[in-house]
Enzyme design. Structure first.
Site, short mmCIF file in Angstrom:
data_model
loop_
_atom_site.label_atom_id
_atom_site.label_comp_id
_atom_site.label_asym_id
_atom_site.label_seq_id
_atom_site.Cartn_x
_atom_site.Cartn_y
_atom_site.Cartn_z
N GLY A 72 -1.54 -6.65 26.20
CA GLY A 72 -2.62 -7.61 26.08
C GLY A 72 -3.51 -7.35 24.88
O GLY A 72 -3.60 -6.24 24.36
N GLY A 119 1.16 -5.37 29.66
CA GLY A 119 1.42 -6.78 29.92
C GLY A 119 2.66 -7.29 29.22
O GLY A 119 3.33 -8.20 29.72
N GLU A 142 -2.44 1.91 30.95
CA GLU A 142 -3.76 1.32 31.20
C GLU A 142 -4.83 2.33 31.58
O GLU A 142 -6.02 2.14 31.26
CB GLU A 142 -3.64 0.25 32.30
CG GLU A 142 -2.95 -1.03 31.87
CD GLU A 142 -1.43 -0.94 31.84
OE1 GLU A 142 -0.78 -1.88 31.37
OE2 GLU A 142 -0.89 0.10 32.31
N ASP A 150 -1.56 -3.67 35.84
CA ASP A 150 -1.71 -5.06 36.28
C ASP A 150 -0.45 -5.86 36.03
O ASP A 150 0.63 -5.30 35.81
CB ASP A 150 -2.91 -5.69 35.57
CG ASP A 150 -2.75 -5.75 34.07
OD1 ASP A 150 -1.97 -4.95 33.51
OD2 ASP A 150 -3.41 -6.59 33.43
#
Length: 387
Positions: A72, A119, A142, A150
């Protein structure tokens, strides 16, 4: 008759329509194809369009440059930190996109010849066929930036053998292409030099039938053994499985310290350092999320992760995500000042609050449809034959 080729140039996403085949290229090579709000919107648009299109049967994903996607766009989060509801729209769209990739009715193929993290990796792992090479690098890092695993990874990591999922989620450890196939996070290993031929043959197939696509990928793939020093080899995996089975992050670290003190176990030290450098709050959230994921469906995991993401971005429990982004992406001093600084000071009641369901109208609204590749497929698998 030659096939008609329809090309689309949307800047960050390139598309081609060739007969029954659709080709998507993530096109931000200078930024390692980070996932931006524009990219999410475009990918969602094309996947929805092609799922309803009877002339689209096979969808191939790839990245430009040396990455599939590095994850991301963290600066988007950082820039939106002062908003009342930071990045809620793009986060909502991203989770819907992840759900759509897991459940898409057409055959999806990822050709991953480089970095695939966070991501970005969430696009790759759920696809019916995820092809990796010797250049592929996977990680879910992360915790190091104060975030959490996530985009469906509490679902996917929790379904790996033993407690490998906790190890990957908490340490951000990197896996190569051979290791990804051994774990089931990828389906095939194809040498990088063979990818252009594979892409050409898949396009020439002009079909999306799985029993037609798989033999072509099988033909160009090779069986490769994981390296002797891989964390998946029998001795090292046994240590990881034992240490990461503990009930708390504190116990995991203590167990690793005991193992690292033994002769020949120096390979553990980098992972210990990674844990101790990461956000204590993130580590607690990640462990609970993956543990819960074992008993949750895909939809339940995505809804839970959406809540966690929004609560982290709203700094419900800590501002660590913005401090992590500042330290590693904005100022690049690589010296985040976590709050709190240690695991013992993390408020367990606040951790519980991060997981609490929203009011119904604020929840992520997705159907409870099962995924097409991951449901039970890799539970109980063994890495022994790959060593």
């Amino acid at each position: 008759m030659a096939q008609e080729i329809v090309k689309g140039d949307e800047g960050v996403v390139l598309t081609e329509e060739i007969g029954f085949v659709r080709l998507i290229t993530l096109n931000e090579p200078r930024r390692l194809n980070v996932i931006t709000s524009d990219m999410v919107a475009l990918l969602a648009k094309f996947l929805e369009k092609w799922e309803k299109d009877d002339t689209a049967a096979l969808i191939i994903f790839k990245g430009s440059g040396r990455a599939f996607s590095a994850g991301g766009d963290l600066k988007t989060f950082y820039n939106g930190r002062m908003s009342k509801d930071p990045c809620v729209e793009v986060v909502y769209r991203m989770y819907w996109l992840c759900y759509h990739i897991h459940t898409h009715k057409k055959t999806l193929v990822a050709l991953v010849d480089g970095i695939s993290m966070g991501g970005g990796a969430s696009f790759v792992v759920p696809m019916k066929f995820s092809v990796v090479t010797e250049k592929t690098v996977f990680a879910t890092p992360e915790a190091s930036v104060g975030f959490h695993t996530d985009c469906g990874f509490s679902y996917m990591l929790s379904r790996l053998q033993g407690h490998l999922g906790e190890f990957l989620g908490l340490t951000g450890a990197r896996l190569n292409g051979k290791e990804l196939v051994a774990t089931g996070l990828a389906t095939h290993f194809v040498p990088s030099e063979k990818l252009p031929e594979l892409e050409k043959r898949l396009i020439g197939l002009n079909s999306g039938e799985e029993n037609a696509v798989k033999p072509i990928i099988d033909e160009l793939s090779i069986t490769s053994q994981i390296d002797e020093n891989s964390v998946l080899n029998n001795a090292r995996f046994a240590v990881i499985d034992e240490c990461f089975s503990k009930d708390s992050v504190e116990e995991i670290i203590l167990s690793l310290e005991v193992e690292a003190s033994k002769e020949g176990n120096g390979w553990i030290i980098p992972f210990l350092k990674s844990l101790k450098r990461s956000s204590p709050t993130s580590l607690k959230i990640i462990l609970q999320s993956i543990r819960e994921g074992r008993k949750q469906s895909l939809a339940e995991c995505l809804k839970k992760e959406f809540r966690i993401t929004m609560n982290i971005l709203r700094t419900m429990i800590s501002g660590d995500v913005y401090e992590g982004i500042r330290a590693f992406t904005i100022d690049k001093d690589n010296a985040p000042k976590w709050e709190p600084l240690n695991l013992e000071a993390v408020n367990i009641d606040k951790i519980t609050e991060v997981f609490r369901p929203f009011k119904e109208d604020l929840e992520l609204k997705i159907p409870n449809e099962e995924d097409r590749r991951w449901q039970g497929k890799y539970e109980g698998s063994s890495y022994a034959n790959s060593v």
